[in-house]
Design an enzyme around this catalytic site. Structure first.
Site, PDB file in Angstrom:
ATOM      1  N   GLN A  59      -3.313   1.746  15.524  1.00 19.51           N
ATOM      2  CA  GLN A  59      -2.239   2.307  14.691  1.00 19.51           C
ATOM      3  C   GLN A  59      -1.365   3.289  15.480  1.00 19.51           C
ATOM      4  O   GLN A  59      -0.138   3.239  15.412  1.00 19.51           O
ATOM      5  CB  GLN A  59      -2.870   3.014  13.480  1.00 19.51           C
ATOM      6  CG  GLN A  59      -1.883   3.492  12.429  1.00 19.51           C
ATOM      7  CD  GLN A  59      -2.601   4.125  11.228  1.00 19.51           C
ATOM      8  OE1 GLN A  59      -3.831   4.184  11.168  1.00 19.51           O
ATOM      9  NE2 GLN A  59      -1.818   4.602  10.265  1.00 19.51           N
ATOM     10  N   LYS A  63      -4.159  -2.498  10.354  1.00 19.35           N
ATOM     11  CA  LYS A  63      -4.686  -2.539   8.997  1.00 19.35           C
ATOM     12  C   LYS A  63      -4.809  -3.946   8.425  1.00 19.35           C
ATOM     13  O   LYS A  63      -5.437  -4.127   7.387  1.00 19.35           O
ATOM     14  CB  LYS A  63      -3.785  -1.700   8.082  1.00 19.35           C
ATOM     15  CG  LYS A  63      -3.952  -0.191   8.306  1.00 19.35           C
ATOM     16  CD  LYS A  63      -2.863   0.600   7.621  1.00 19.35           C
ATOM     17  CE  LYS A  63      -3.035   2.084   7.834  1.00 19.35           C
ATOM     18  NZ  LYS A  63      -4.007   2.684   6.891  1.00 19.35           N
ATOM     19  N   ASP A  81      -9.024   0.508   2.569  1.00 23.33           N
ATOM     20  CA  ASP A  81      -8.010   0.042   3.514  1.00 23.33           C
ATOM     21  C   ASP A  81      -8.512   0.364   4.933  1.00 23.33           C
ATOM     22  O   ASP A  81      -8.178   1.401   5.503  1.00 23.33           O
ATOM     23  CB  ASP A  81      -6.691   0.759   3.211  1.00 23.33           C
ATOM     24  CG  ASP A  81      -5.595   0.405   4.194  1.00 23.33           C
ATOM     25  OD1 ASP A  81      -5.681  -0.650   4.833  1.00 23.33           O
ATOM     26  OD2 ASP A  81      -4.630   1.201   4.300  1.00 23.33           O
ATOM     27  N   GLU A  86      -9.295   4.318  -1.494  1.00 19.41           N
ATOM     28  CA  GLU A  86      -8.112   4.077  -2.327  1.00 19.41           C
ATOM     29  C   GLU A  86      -8.517   3.384  -3.621  1.00 19.41           C
ATOM     30  O   GLU A  86      -9.640   2.915  -3.764  1.00 19.41           O
ATOM     31  CB  GLU A  86      -7.108   3.172  -1.595  1.00 19.41           C
ATOM     32  CG  GLU A  86      -6.673   3.700  -0.235  1.00 19.41           C
ATOM     33  CD  GLU A  86      -5.426   2.998   0.312  1.00 19.41           C
ATOM     34  OE1 GLU A  86      -4.720   2.333  -0.471  1.00 19.41           O
ATOM     35  OE2 GLU A  86      -5.191   3.114   1.526  1.00 19.41           O
ATOM     36  N   ARG A 115      -7.509   3.362  14.006  1.00 21.98           N
ATOM     37  CA  ARG A 115      -6.581   4.467  14.294  1.00 21.98           C
ATOM     38  C   ARG A 115      -5.953   4.376  15.682  1.00 21.98           C
ATOM     39  O   ARG A 115      -4.814   4.807  15.877  1.00 21.98           O
ATOM     40  CB  ARG A 115      -7.314   5.813  14.163  1.00 21.98           C
ATOM     41  CG  ARG A 115      -7.894   6.081  12.801  1.00 21.98           C
ATOM     42  CD  ARG A 115      -6.854   6.140  11.721  1.00 21.98           C
ATOM     43  NE  ARG A 115      -7.438   6.396  10.407  1.00 21.98           N
ATOM     44  CZ  ARG A 115      -6.803   6.172   9.268  1.00 21.98           C
ATOM     45  NH1 ARG A 115      -5.562   5.706   9.261  1.00 21.98           N
ATOM     46  NH2 ARG A 115      -7.384   6.421   8.127  1.00 21.98           N
ATOM     47  N   HIS A 169      -4.026  13.967   1.355  1.00 17.87           N
ATOM     48  CA  HIS A 169      -4.219  13.126   2.544  1.00 17.87           C
ATOM     49  C   HIS A 169      -2.967  13.207   3.431  1.00 17.87           C
ATOM     50  O   HIS A 169      -3.066  13.435   4.644  1.00 17.87           O
ATOM     51  CB  HIS A 169      -4.483  11.676   2.134  1.00 17.87           C
ATOM     52  CG  HIS A 169      -4.446  10.697   3.273  1.00 17.87           C
ATOM     53  ND1 HIS A 169      -5.466  10.598   4.199  1.00 17.87           N
ATOM     54  CD2 HIS A 169      -3.508   9.785   3.652  1.00 17.87           C
ATOM     55  CE1 HIS A 169      -5.158   9.659   5.085  1.00 17.87           C
ATOM     56  NE2 HIS A 169      -3.979   9.156   4.781  1.00 17.87           N
ATOM     57  N   THR A 173      -9.071  -5.739   4.095  1.00 18.82           N
ATOM     58  CA  THR A 173      -8.977  -4.759   3.012  1.00 18.82           C
ATOM     59  C   THR A 173     -10.037  -5.160   2.003  1.00 18.82           C
ATOM     60  O   THR A 173     -10.008  -6.279   1.496  1.00 18.82           O
ATOM     61  CB  THR A 173      -7.584  -4.803   2.344  1.00 18.82           C
ATOM     62  OG1 THR A 173      -6.585  -4.597   3.343  1.00 18.82           O
ATOM     63  CG2 THR A 173      -7.448  -3.727   1.264  1.00 18.82           C
ATOM     64  N   GLU A 211      -9.702  12.455   8.637  1.00 16.98           N
ATOM     65  CA  GLU A 211      -9.637  13.813   8.081  1.00 16.98           C
ATOM     66  C   GLU A 211     -10.985  14.514   8.205  1.00 16.98           C
ATOM     67  O   GLU A 211     -11.056  15.688   8.542  1.00 16.98           O
ATOM     68  CB  GLU A 211      -9.261  13.757   6.597  1.00 16.98           C
ATOM     69  CG  GLU A 211      -7.844  13.323   6.332  1.00 16.98           C
ATOM     70  CD  GLU A 211      -7.708  12.732   4.942  1.00 16.98           C
ATOM     71  OE1 GLU A 211      -7.539  13.505   3.991  1.00 16.98           O
ATOM     72  OE2 GLU A 211      -7.796  11.501   4.807  1.00 16.98           O
ATOM     73  N   ASP A 247       0.847  -1.189   0.000  1.00 20.52           N
ATOM     74  CA  ASP A 247       0.000   0.000   0.000  1.00 20.52           C
ATOM     75  C   ASP A 247       0.885   1.243   0.000  1.00 20.52           C
ATOM     76  O   ASP A 247       1.777   1.374   0.842  1.00 20.52           O
ATOM     77  CB  ASP A 247      -0.900  -0.025   1.245  1.00 20.52           C
ATOM     78  CG  ASP A 247      -2.061   0.942   1.116  1.00 20.52           C
ATOM     79  OD1 ASP A 247      -2.363   1.375  -0.012  1.00 20.52           O
ATOM     80  OD2 ASP A 247      -2.667   1.277   2.147  1.00 20.52           O
ATOM     81  N   GLU A 291     -10.337   3.957   4.424  1.00 20.67           N
ATOM     82  CA  GLU A 291      -9.486   4.796   3.574  1.00 20.67           C
ATOM     83  C   GLU A 291      -9.904   4.577   2.130  1.00 20.67           C
ATOM     84  O   GLU A 291      -9.930   3.443   1.647  1.00 20.67           O
ATOM     85  CB  GLU A 291      -8.001   4.459   3.776  1.00 20.67           C
ATOM     86  CG  GLU A 291      -7.491   4.914   5.139  1.00 20.67           C
ATOM     87  CD  GLU A 291      -5.974   4.767   5.326  1.00 20.67           C
ATOM     88  OE1 GLU A 291      -5.349   4.003   4.560  1.00 20.67           O
ATOM     89  OE2 GLU A 291      -5.433   5.409   6.239  1.00 20.67           O
TER      90      GLU A 291
HETATM   91 CA    CA Z   1      -3.819   3.031   3.232  1.00 23.90          CA
END
Ligand code: CA
Length: 420
Positions: free
Chosen positions: A231, A244, A224, A192, A228, A125, A248, A365, A118, A190
């Site tokens: 993470q 993560k 993805d 993507e 958080r 971002h 996916t 975000e 990834d 996410e």
């Molecule tokens: Ca990602």
């Protein structure tokens, strides 16, 4: 808008301007008829139908890896044959029996993904996330020099419609003395794109920027999923790991680069202060048309909204045009050390966000790290995802004078964490 002079399909639904799958698209997937024990096999989406590739005598097996390995001349030839088979009204009688309504088809992860990496090519971002931690210098010094990426987990790549169980994990609140273990509280998505590798490069032999796209079979939507709080506690110093690797989600249809050809665009426009790409990442043709204007939207439907029959709420929209690095640069970079990509490998773009708030490609975000929750139709608020939330990613390419093509969707329902 339908391009003047294009041939319609005898599959009526493929001529609806709103369909994702007109005859100009012809994306590949793996399917079987729902409720049967049939062997999964290759098919092509056309309108609201799936066309069985076996009709052309093509036995793909349970994944498209062999087709991916076949390479561009073979894909182009197959596209020609499919276009003819699905447009010539005289062929309707012969081929109609090889159509399965999409509603009656069970779809699978279309390739066996050997490796998944990834990237982090969405500069807006990277900027927005970086700003939360380093307001004065959001982008790290390497960002504009090197396409940043990490190795993800291939075994947990799932197809749209697969539920996503909230992960348990180790987290530590900033003011807590010690970490604890339990359900992630800050579950996020996410937005993507995923790039499916076709023919690989031999170990020790970089693909090179000029031939990089020869190694790309096609494109899927990719979510993805990210925890958080897990993470934040685990990512230093080696990057994301369990935050993560639990899931996916990808869309089931691989849209080929042939179908995307009309939607190519210039690479991200660098300003005077941006460094020129190093020679192994620099190619004039790639700068001129190595971008792809692929639009994608994220929508959310909570359990409460579904019960009240409210439609999914649009959270954001963005385009891969805003990627700082091109697809060719990603492939050239990942193979530049001699690393071998293989058919079926998956490269994620990284979160694609736009320059404005309506282009935020993650809840992180959208809600400023959870500080300003968003309002959903029906009165709910969200800082991060809750159990019962259905997260739906859609994608579409639109351009004046061209027939629009779409990606279908990559959707996943958040299920409660397993009890400890
Ligand atoms: Ca990602």
């Amino acid at each position: 808008m339908r391009k003047i002079g294009t041939v319609p399909s005898w599959v009526e639904s493929a001529n609806d301007p709103a369909t994702d799958f007109p005859i100009q698209n012809l994306p590949f997937g793996v399917f079987r008829r729902k409720g049967t024990k049939e062997a999964p096999r290759g098919g092509v989406a056309i309108g609201d139908q799936v066309f069985d590739l076996a009709a052309l005598g093509l036995k793909t097996g349970p994944n498209l890896n062999k087709l991916a390995a076949a390479g561009r001349p073979a894909w182009k030839q197959l596209r020609k044959v499919l276009t003819l088979a699905l447009s010539d009204p005289k062929k309707a009688k012969r081929f109609a029996k090889h159509l399965v309504p999409m509603k009656k088809a069970e779809l699978f992860v279309p390739v066996q993904v050997g490796d998944y990496s990834d990237f982090y090519t969405g500069i807006y971002h990277a900027h927005a996330i970086g700003k939360m931690f380093r307001p004065d210098a959001p982008l790290l010094p390497n960002y504009k020099w090197v396409p940043i990426g990490y190795h993800g987990r291939a075994s947990s790549v799932v197809v749209s419609g697969t539920p996503v169980v909230r992960p348990n994990g180790q987290t530590k609140a900033p003011d807590a003395a010690a970490p604890g273990f339990g359900p992630a509280k800050r579950l996020d998505y996410e937005v993507e794109l995923g790039f499916v590798i076709g023919p690989g490069n031999a170990l020790g032999k970089p693909a090179g920027i000029r031939r990089a796209l020869d190694h790309v079979f096609g494109v899927v939507l990719l979510n993805d999923w990210s925890a958080r709080d897990i993470q934040a506690w685990e990512y230093q110093p080696l990057g994301p790991f369990l935050a993560k690797s639990f899931a996916t989600t990808i869309s089931p249809w691989i849209v080929t680069l042939e179908a995307l050809e009309p939607f190519r665009c210039p690479a991200f426009q660098r300003t005077g202060e941006d460094p020129r790409p190093l020679p192994y990442l620099a190619d004039e043709a790639d700068q001129q048309r190595g971008g792809y204007d692929i639009g994608t939207q994220m929508l959310l439907s909570s359990a409460k909204m579904r019960a009240a029959k409210l439609p999914p709420a649009l959270l954001s929209r963005c385009t891969f045009r805003d990627s700082y690095w091109t697809l060719a640069q990603m492939v050239a970079h990942q193979t530049s050390n001699g690393c071998n990509l293989q058919p079926g490998d998956l490269l994620g773009s990284g979160t694609i966000s736009g320059p404005t708030p309506d282009g935020a490609g993650s809840m992180m975000e959208l809600t400023m790290g959870g500080k300003s929750p968003i309002h959903l139709p029906g009165g709910e608020r969200r800082a991060f995802l809750e159990d019962g939330d259905l997260v739906i990613q859609r994608g579409r390419c639109e351009k004046e004078g061209e027939v629009s093509i779409g990606f279908g969707e990559a959707a996943g329902l958040v299920k409660p964490a397993l009890s400890l």
